[in-house]
Design a protein around this motif. Structure first.
Motif, mmCIF file in Angstrom:
data_model
loop_
_atom_site.group_PDB
_atom_site.id
_atom_site.type_symbol
_atom_site.label_atom_id
_atom_site.label_comp_id
_atom_site.label_asym_id
_atom_site.label_seq_id
_atom_site.Cartn_x
_atom_site.Cartn_y
_atom_site.Cartn_z
ATOM 1 N N THR A 1 34.699 6.787 86.120
ATOM 2 C CA THR A 1 33.092 6.991 86.664
ATOM 3 C C THR A 1 32.093 6.153 85.922
ATOM 4 O O THR A 1 32.105 5.973 84.831
ATOM 5 N N HIS B 1 28.706 5.194 84.148
ATOM 6 C CA HIS B 1 28.053 5.990 83.356
ATOM 7 C C HIS B 1 26.222 6.024 83.740
ATOM 8 O O HIS B 1 25.785 4.692 83.671
ATOM 9 N N HIS B 2 25.536 6.904 84.291
ATOM 10 C CA HIS B 2 24.170 6.586 84.640
ATOM 11 C C HIS B 2 23.186 6.620 83.388
ATOM 12 O O HIS B 2 23.603 7.662 82.404
ATOM 13 N N VAL C 1 20.402 7.805 81.244
ATOM 14 C CA VAL C 1 19.603 9.055 81.582
ATOM 15 C C VAL C 1 18.049 8.583 81.235
ATOM 16 O O VAL C 1 17.745 7.907 80.382
ATOM 17 N N LEU D 1 20.204 20.598 81.402
ATOM 18 C CA LEU D 1 21.247 20.686 82.499
ATOM 19 C C LEU D 1 21.085 19.491 83.503
ATOM 20 O O LEU D 1 22.109 19.109 83.817
ATOM 21 N N LEU E 1 19.979 16.656 83.094
ATOM 22 C CA LEU E 1 20.255 15.433 82.683
ATOM 23 C C LEU E 1 21.533 14.668 83.066
ATOM 24 O O LEU E 1 22.042 13.531 83.046
ATOM 25 N N ARG E 2 22.772 15.570 83.644
ATOM 26 C CA ARG E 2 23.819 15.280 83.981
ATOM 27 C C ARG E 2 23.994 15.104 85.557
ATOM 28 O O ARG E 2 24.541 15.575 86.259
ATOM 29 N N ASP E 3 23.067 14.047 86.090
ATOM 30 C CA ASP E 3 23.131 13.572 87.394
ATOM 31 C C ASP E 3 22.554 14.547 88.162
ATOM 32 O O ASP E 3 23.180 14.599 89.404
ATOM 33 N N ARG E 4 21.736 15.636 88.015
ATOM 34 C CA ARG E 4 21.321 16.580 88.830
ATOM 35 C C ARG E 4 19.834 16.627 88.850
ATOM 36 O O ARG E 4 19.271 17.371 88.147
ATOM 37 N N SER E 5 19.257 15.564 89.529
ATOM 38 C CA SER E 5 17.897 15.370 89.753
ATOM 39 C C SER E 5 16.995 16.636 90.213
ATOM 40 O O SER E 5 15.847 16.924 89.951
ATOM 41 N N MET F 1 15.930 9.105 88.928
ATOM 42 C CA MET F 1 17.185 9.440 89.029
ATOM 43 C C MET F 1 17.921 8.936 90.238
ATOM 44 O O MET F 1 17.380 8.821 91.222
#
Length: 107
Positions: A2, A4-5, A7, A61, A63-67, A107
């Motif tokens: 996957t 990496h986005h 932060v 929490l 920051l893990r691609d959960r806007s 994000m």
């Protein structure tokens, strides 16, 4: 694999500000207490600080691609800021709250 986005840096700065402001408010509460009451208010001071650290933990929490968690952290931080405006100490919590909302938009 996957991708990496990145932060948003503003979210990390907001988390650091929020945690440091919460610790500062907790220390201010301890310092301003009467010497006799300091030992009796330990649990209350810890609980008071934990309430103000909660938005930063939610943002962490997020920051893990959960806007959506960043939005929740921003709204909670702004809510806490407005609830504590009676002492004007709540104004410092507006800045991290807005930072969380801006980071959610990035994000």
């Amino acid at each position: 694999m996957t991708p990496h986005h990145a932060v948003p840096r503003i979210a990390v700065v907001g988390i650091v500000l929020s945690v440091s402001f919460a610790v500062a408010v907790g220390v201010l509460r301890i310092v301003n207490a009467e010497p006799v009451e300091r030992t009796a208010e330990v649990a209350g001071n810890i609980a008071f600080s934990v309430v103000f650290v909660a938005p930063a933990m939610i943002a962490l929490l997020g920051l893990r691609d959960r806007s959506s968690l960043l939005v929740a952290a921003g709204v909670l931080e702004l809510g806490l800021a407005f609830l504590t405006l009676i002492s004007l100490i709540g104004l410092i919590f507006v800045v991290p709250g807005v930072m969380f909302l801006v980071a959610a938009g990035q994000m």
